[in-house]
Write a protein that holds these residues in place. Structure first.
Motif, PDB file in Angstrom:
ATOM      1  N   ASN A 178       0.794  -1.228   0.000  1.00 22.83           N
ATOM      2  CA  ASN A 178       0.000   0.000   0.000  1.00 22.83           C
ATOM      3  C   ASN A 178       0.824   1.275   0.000  1.00 22.83           C
ATOM      4  O   ASN A 178       0.299   2.349  -0.335  1.00 22.83           O
ATOM      5  N   ARG A 179       2.123   1.193   0.376  1.00 21.45           N
ATOM      6  CA  ARG A 179       2.893   2.423   0.552  1.00 21.45           C
ATOM      7  C   ARG A 179       4.148   2.537  -0.290  1.00 21.45           C
ATOM      8  O   ARG A 179       4.647   3.646  -0.501  1.00 21.45           O
ATOM      9  N   ALA A 235      -3.955 -11.299  -4.383  1.00 17.20           N
ATOM     10  CA  ALA A 235      -3.935 -12.436  -5.301  1.00 17.20           C
ATOM     11  C   ALA A 235      -4.961 -12.266  -6.412  1.00 17.20           C
ATOM     12  O   ALA A 235      -4.702 -12.582  -7.577  1.00 17.20           O
ATOM     13  N   GLY A 236      -6.140 -11.734  -6.049  1.00 24.08           N
ATOM     14  CA  GLY A 236      -7.183 -11.526  -7.050  1.00 24.08           C
ATOM     15  C   GLY A 236      -6.754 -10.554  -8.125  1.00 24.08           C
ATOM     16  O   GLY A 236      -7.041 -10.747  -9.317  1.00 24.08           O
ATOM     17  N   LEU A 237      -6.080  -9.473  -7.729  1.00 33.11           N
ATOM     18  CA  LEU A 237      -5.600  -8.501  -8.719  1.00 33.11           C
ATOM     19  C   LEU A 237      -4.576  -9.144  -9.647  1.00 33.11           C
ATOM     20  O   LEU A 237      -4.631  -8.959 -10.875  1.00 33.11           O
ATOM     21  N   PRO A 241      -7.361   0.372  -0.409  1.00 32.99           N
ATOM     22  CA  PRO A 241      -6.117  -0.273   0.022  1.00 32.99           C
ATOM     23  C   PRO A 241      -6.240  -1.798   0.009  1.00 32.99           C
ATOM     24  O   PRO A 241      -7.332  -2.354   0.107  1.00 32.99           O
ATOM     25  N   PHE A 242      -5.112  -2.449  -0.084  1.00 32.65           N
ATOM     26  CA  PHE A 242      -5.058  -3.909  -0.003  1.00 32.65           C
ATOM     27  C   PHE A 242      -5.052  -4.302   1.470  1.00 32.65           C
ATOM     28  O   PHE A 242      -4.229  -3.823   2.246  1.00 32.65           O
ATOM     29  N   VAL A 243      -5.974  -5.171   1.845  1.00 32.11           N
ATOM     30  CA  VAL A 243      -6.107  -5.584   3.235  1.00 32.11           C
ATOM     31  C   VAL A 243      -5.862  -7.084   3.401  1.00 32.11           C
ATOM     32  O   VAL A 243      -5.185  -7.514   4.322  1.00 32.11           O
ATOM     33  N   THR A 244      -6.411  -7.888   2.503  1.00 32.52           N
ATOM     34  CA  THR A 244      -6.314  -9.335   2.635  1.00 32.52           C
ATOM     35  C   THR A 244      -5.435  -9.949   1.548  1.00 32.52           C
ATOM     36  O   THR A 244      -5.123  -9.318   0.531  1.00 32.52           O
ATOM     37  N   GLU A 281      -0.571   0.059  -7.863  1.00 35.58           N
ATOM     38  CA  GLU A 281      -0.669   1.500  -7.593  1.00 35.58           C
ATOM     39  C   GLU A 281      -2.051   2.035  -7.984  1.00 35.58           C
ATOM     40  O   GLU A 281      -2.666   2.814  -7.239  1.00 35.58           O
ATOM     41  N   LYS A 282      -2.551   1.616  -9.120  1.00 32.56           N
ATOM     42  CA  LYS A 282      -3.856   2.081  -9.578  1.00 32.56           C
ATOM     43  C   LYS A 282      -4.965   1.624  -8.641  1.00 32.56           C
ATOM     44  O   LYS A 282      -5.860   2.406  -8.286  1.00 32.56           O
TER      45      LYS A 282
END
Length: 343
Positions: free
Chosen positions: A150-151, A193-195, A185-188, A178-179
């Motif tokens: 996320n950062r 993995a889905g992205l 934000p990515f949490v799990t 980034e997009k």
């Protein structure tokens, strides 16, 4: 590693489904340590206690380390059963020198990488096929995988995925991250993995999941696994007795390369180059033991998926004084500045 998709990467089944933790190359590891009753062996990666249990059964005493608090808690019954022959310590194996007895150690064994137990626990965030927090920390402190994803800058993500995961689509995946994180934000683990599954869909000929390399890279970075390994090798050199054995089992090419370079550097060969004719001999601090590299047998690889990419290298400590800790021999990239992510 990119040439052979099976080499050095977590097995697809092992990374996604429950696989009982079985010590890899156990007979070979035990033989390499030249065990006899009364010897003192340091197991730097206790895990489920597979190596430690077998070493104790051979009559040796064990000092075992693990940076995972869950492993320490799970090993207390073995400590009690050992009746004083096992000391179990919560520590990184790079700090192993501080736990060696004054007279030195007879052996050090390291089983590098994530254990199947950690993968099976969804809440640890190691598996891309198990929904859990995007964590991946082997201990409970420091930067998490979510912090990195996320950062970190796109250029830094590209470097992490490209070097530590040898992911050929590292730039493409980093830009997609980034997009997506600008919107949410990515949490799990499944968020990430889905992205990746969308950005680099799995082809029929692929043997591994498209998220394998990225998850490997994040895990290695979050836990500074390559730096930890390098520092542990130097530490072992300082505390092993003459004749003491250093046995290291690795599971992907990045780790194996470090171990191989360490033993090559400590073999006492002359240094220099054709451009610099002045060379000097260095006393060998390790002598080779057996084959330069031992892989799992076909039978073990078929029965234990984790063994498929395992490689064991062994050296025997000489009586030469330890050499300087020089990380430059490993040709590691400078990723230290990225460690400030999430600080």
């Amino acid at each position: 590693m990119m040439a052979d998709q099976g080499e050095g990467l977590p097995d697809a089944d092992a990374d996604g489904g429950p696989v009982r933790h079985i010590p890899v190359l156990l007979p070979e590891v035990l033989a390499s340590l030249d065990l006899t009753p009364g010897k003192i062996i340091l197991d730097g990666t206790f895990g489920a206690g597979g190596y430690t249990s077998a070493i104790l059964a051979a009559g040796a005493d064990v000092i075992a380390l693990d940076r995972d608090p869950a492993a320490i808690q799970g090993g207390q019954s073995l400590v009690e059963a050992s009746k004083g022959h096992l000391t179990l310590i919560h520590s990184r194996f790079s700090d192993l020198a501080r736990y060696a007895p004054e007279g030195g150690l007879d052996g050090v064994v390291l089983d590098i990488g994530v254990s199947s137990m950690q993968i099976d626990e969804a809440e640890r965030g190691f598996s891309f096929q198990r929904r859990g927090p995007l964590d991946m920390r082997m201990s409970s402190d420091g930067v998490s995988a979510a912090d990195v994803v996320n950062r970190a800058k796109v250029s830094d993500l590209t470097r992490i995925f490209g070097f530590l995961g040898e992911e050929p689509q590292s730039g493409r995946i980093a830009r997609a991250i980034e997009k997506r994180r600008l919107e949410e934000p990515f949490v799990t683990t499944r968020d990430l993995a889905g992205l990746i599954e969308i950005v680099t869909p799995r082809k029929a000929k692929d043997k591994i999941h498209p998220a394998t390399r990225v998850f490997q890279a994040l895990r290695i970075f979050v836990n500074d696994e390559l730096g930890e390994l390098a520092r542990a090798l130097f530490a072992a050199e300082r505390v092993l007795k003459p004749g003491g054995r250093l046995t290291v089992v690795t599971f992907h090419s990045l780790e194996d390369r470090i171990v191989k370079k360490f033993f090559q550097d400590r073999a006492g060969k002359a240094s220099g180059s054709r451009h610099m004719p002045l060379v000097h001999e260095r006393a060998a601090t390790f002598a080779p033991v057996g084959k330069s590299m031992v892989a799992a047998s076909e039978d073990e690889a078929s029965s234990n998926p984790r063994a498929r990419s395992a490689k064991m290298r062994v050296g025997a400590r000489t009586d030469a004084p330890p050499q300087a800790d020089d990380l430059s021999i490993f040709d590691l990239p400078n990723l230290a500045s990225l460690g400030k992510i999430g600080g």
